[in-house]
Write a protein that holds these residues in place. Sequence first.
Motif, PDB file in Angstrom:
ATOM      1  N   THR A 185       0.837  -1.186   0.000  1.00  0.00           N
ATOM      2  CA  THR A 185       0.000   0.000   0.000  1.00  0.00           C
ATOM      3  C   THR A 185       0.878   1.244   0.000  1.00  0.00           C
ATOM      4  O   THR A 185       2.019   1.217   0.487  1.00  0.00           O
ATOM      5  N   ARG A 187      -1.139   4.278   0.448  1.00  0.00           N
ATOM      6  CA  ARG A 187      -2.140   5.241   0.918  1.00  0.00           C
ATOM      7  C   ARG A 187      -1.742   5.794   2.292  1.00  0.00           C
ATOM      8  O   ARG A 187      -0.921   5.205   3.005  1.00  0.00           O
ATOM      9  N   GLU A 286      -6.570   2.981  -4.721  1.00  0.00           N
ATOM     10  CA  GLU A 286      -5.400   2.107  -4.698  1.00  0.00           C
ATOM     11  C   GLU A 286      -5.601   0.974  -5.694  1.00  0.00           C
ATOM     12  O   GLU A 286      -6.649   0.323  -5.702  1.00  0.00           O
ATOM     13  N   THR A 300      -1.124   4.261  -6.014  1.00  0.00           N
ATOM     14  CA  THR A 300      -2.141   5.036  -5.308  1.00  0.00           C
ATOM     15  C   THR A 300      -2.323   6.364  -6.021  1.00  0.00           C
ATOM     16  O   THR A 300      -1.346   7.045  -6.337  1.00  0.00           O
TER      17      THR A 300
END
Length: 309
Positions: A185, A187, A286, A300
Amino acid sequence: MVTVTVLAAVVQARTEVVWPSMCGHNSLFVGRIGDWTWDAVGAACGIDVMNTHDSQGRPAYLSFCYFRIRGGRRFHLRTPTFGDRLQVDTALYRTRGQSVLALHRIDRSPRRHGDGFDLHEFVTAGDADRLYVQTLNRWVARSREGSNQALLRSLPSDFALDSLPEIPPSYCPLPTMRRARMAYTLRPAAAVLSGEGLRLDYQIDPSRDLNGVGLLYFASYFSIVDWALLRWWRQQRRTDETFLGRVVVDQQMCYLANVDVSVTISADVRAWRPMTGPRPHSEFVEVVLRDGQRRLVVSTLEILTDDSR
């Protein structure tokens, strides 16, 4: 505030006219930024980046590991169009591990062309009439001829970074990349899941997605992410017209692996709402691309919503 300015020797300036082959709702402009990166590295390090080999005689490629593009409402990735004149200043740094960090400041205001290069400006991306682009590149080679899997980190025998200053740790994207590799990820931590996610299958298209040496082209990943984003957009009952009008003020892409031709990959799309931050009405979408259990890309996109425009 501490201002860090790069050495003048590694700042390169250019003026570019936007032609039809480098703009639009596609990845053409991203590809051109990639060309500027290669050109800058070749000039600064004295190497032919398109024709070099490692110590084993294998072709070596200056691959993109991380890409970040930041803009604003007035000037973002989809803004450049026919005939625009852009001022591009590029600074190069070395990082630990023999990687090269390129910082591109893309400006529509020629009166400021070539002014000082402030690293803090890239952290804040504070000028609404500029694009701020970071790319981190490493040299790779194929471990098996004809295969895009298991690429090796491999330096060309004639490559040297001595002429480049080292990036201060606080401005280096390597921690961000490690988070993408470990947690998949990019984010913000303070964000809540918004709406339903979407999983899609995408078959690599050998007529469109590969570069001249048969690798999945780094800019094709941007196109595939946008392909998945459009289908998620429609799932949210949004129109194609609003998709074309979207304002992406920040897009990050962490490249984890390449993929062979004619493979079907999956795309997982999810949206998040920030709980804090300078743009509380934006949304973070995402997109994670994978080949089976093997992650290929974590991306993202911060998109301004109607409330934040």
